[in-house]
Design an enzyme around this catalytic site. Structure first.
Site, mmCIF file in Angstrom:
data_model
loop_
_atom_site.group_PDB
_atom_site.id
_atom_site.type_symbol
_atom_site.label_atom_id
_atom_site.label_comp_id
_atom_site.label_asym_id
_atom_site.label_seq_id
_atom_site.Cartn_x
_atom_site.Cartn_y
_atom_site.Cartn_z
ATOM 1 N N LYS A 1 44.253 20.570 31.618
ATOM 2 C CA LYS A 1 43.412 19.724 30.763
ATOM 3 C C LYS A 1 44.223 19.157 29.605
ATOM 4 O O LYS A 1 45.274 19.677 29.221
ATOM 5 C CB LYS A 1 42.209 20.518 30.230
ATOM 6 C CG LYS A 1 42.560 21.720 29.341
ATOM 7 C CD LYS A 1 42.859 21.365 27.888
ATOM 8 C CE LYS A 1 43.312 22.557 27.071
ATOM 9 N NZ LYS A 1 43.806 22.185 25.715
ATOM 10 N N ASP B 1 38.795 28.149 27.150
ATOM 11 C CA ASP B 1 38.918 26.951 27.989
ATOM 12 C C ASP B 1 38.419 27.172 29.416
ATOM 13 O O ASP B 1 38.198 26.202 30.148
ATOM 14 C CB ASP B 1 40.381 26.499 28.067
ATOM 15 C CG ASP B 1 40.932 26.036 26.732
ATOM 16 O OD1 ASP B 1 40.143 25.861 25.791
ATOM 17 O OD2 ASP B 1 42.159 25.852 26.639
#
Length: 301
Positions: free
Chosen positions: A8, A134
């Site tokens: 990401k 995350d």
């Protein structure tokens, strides 16, 4: 079985406040990218979890997020099965790209299928939240707003790069300890984050006047992903003590990136270029100061 573990970037990242528990409340926009590791697994009937790598890793097995994810899922589901897991590691460590969290998320998805478990994706996200901030986002991927320590997610319509554009991600020959990045970052309060969310909403859903004429996706993208809308508070604390990271971002801009930003708490920098050719030229020029780089695109299912 095999599962891809896309990493990401953060299109926006602000640190709102420090909490009483020592963690920080954040406001961020996560975006998965088409770069990541691969997790493979075969079934074991004896209930054991074995983990191997494509190359030796410099940390104990018990601290590996893949191993932790497998153990957490097995315990939650009260599963008697096991797995031989192999991690093909490509992403750099400590790069602000969520590589380890992506591996954990991929492991949850993979073993959910391998063990034929009857669980919802929200359950996998909840298990992931125990492993890292995350992980819940990376279980699903795409584009999402995240608040709190990153566990409160609002998924939005996934973004794609405009046709012909390319994303360059580069990690400099440097590493930024997370605690150092947090130690010096200013706490902004909620205003900037709330203003950002309002601006995103207005650009994604413009008021209709007369006959509605939808803007092409590329124009909507330009309104949301541009230098005015992209921000990372950690640049304030990281750049003075890690000049190579600051230098890399500046070189992205010099080589023609329309947007350039550090991801997470560093040290990776990403840039969006109008063409793949421009991105590849920038990558070649940055190679002497990079420990990892890839020219790629956004990713979503």
């Amino acid at each position: 079985m095999k599962e891809y573990a896309p990493a990401k970037i953060n299109l926006f990242l602000d640190v709102i406040r420090k909490r009483e528990d020592g963690y920080h409340d954040l406001g961020t926009v996560f975006q998965t990218v088409d770069a990541g590791d691969t997790v493979e697994a075969t079934l074991r009937e004896d209930g054991e979890i074995h983990l191997t790598y494509n190359e030796p890793q410099n940390y104990p097995l018990e601290s590996d997020l893949v191993f932790k994810a497998a153990k957490a899922l097995k315990e939650y589901a009260n599963c008697t099965l096991g797995a031989d897991i192999h991690l093909t590691k490509v992403m750099p460590l400590g790069a602000g790209l969520g590589g380890g969290s992506a591996d954990a998320a991929a492991t949850l998805r993979l073993l959910y299928r391998l063990w034929n478990l009857d669980l919802q994706i929200e359950t996998l996200e909840a298990i992931g939240a125990r492993l890292g901030a995350d992980v819940p986002f990376l279980v699903r991927g795409g584009t999402a707003f995240a608040e709190g320590i990153g566990e409160r997610l609002t998924f939005v319509e996934p973004l794609d790069l405009p046709e012909g554009a390319a994303l360059l991600i580069a990690t400099p020959l440097d590493a930024v300890p997370t605690k150092d990045a947090y130690a010096g970052v200013p706490k902004s309060g909620p205003d900037r984050w709330e203003q950002y969310k309002a601006a995103w909403e207005s650009k994604m859903n413009p008021p209709l006047c007369g006959d509605p004429i939808a803007e092409p996706p590329s124009e909507t993208f330009k309104q949301i992903v541009n230098p005015e809308m992209c921000f990372n508070a950690f640049e304030i604390s990281v750049f003075p003590t890690h000049p190579l990271v600051a230098e890399m971002k500046q070189k992205f801009i010099e080589f023609g990136a329309k947007v350039a930003l550090m991801s997470g708490s560093g040290a990776s920098v990403f840039g969006i270029f109008e063409t793949r050719e421009l991105a590849e030229k920038a990558a070649a020029a940055l190679k002497p100061i990079s420990r990892y780089q890839t020219v790629t695109k956004f990713w979503h299912r």
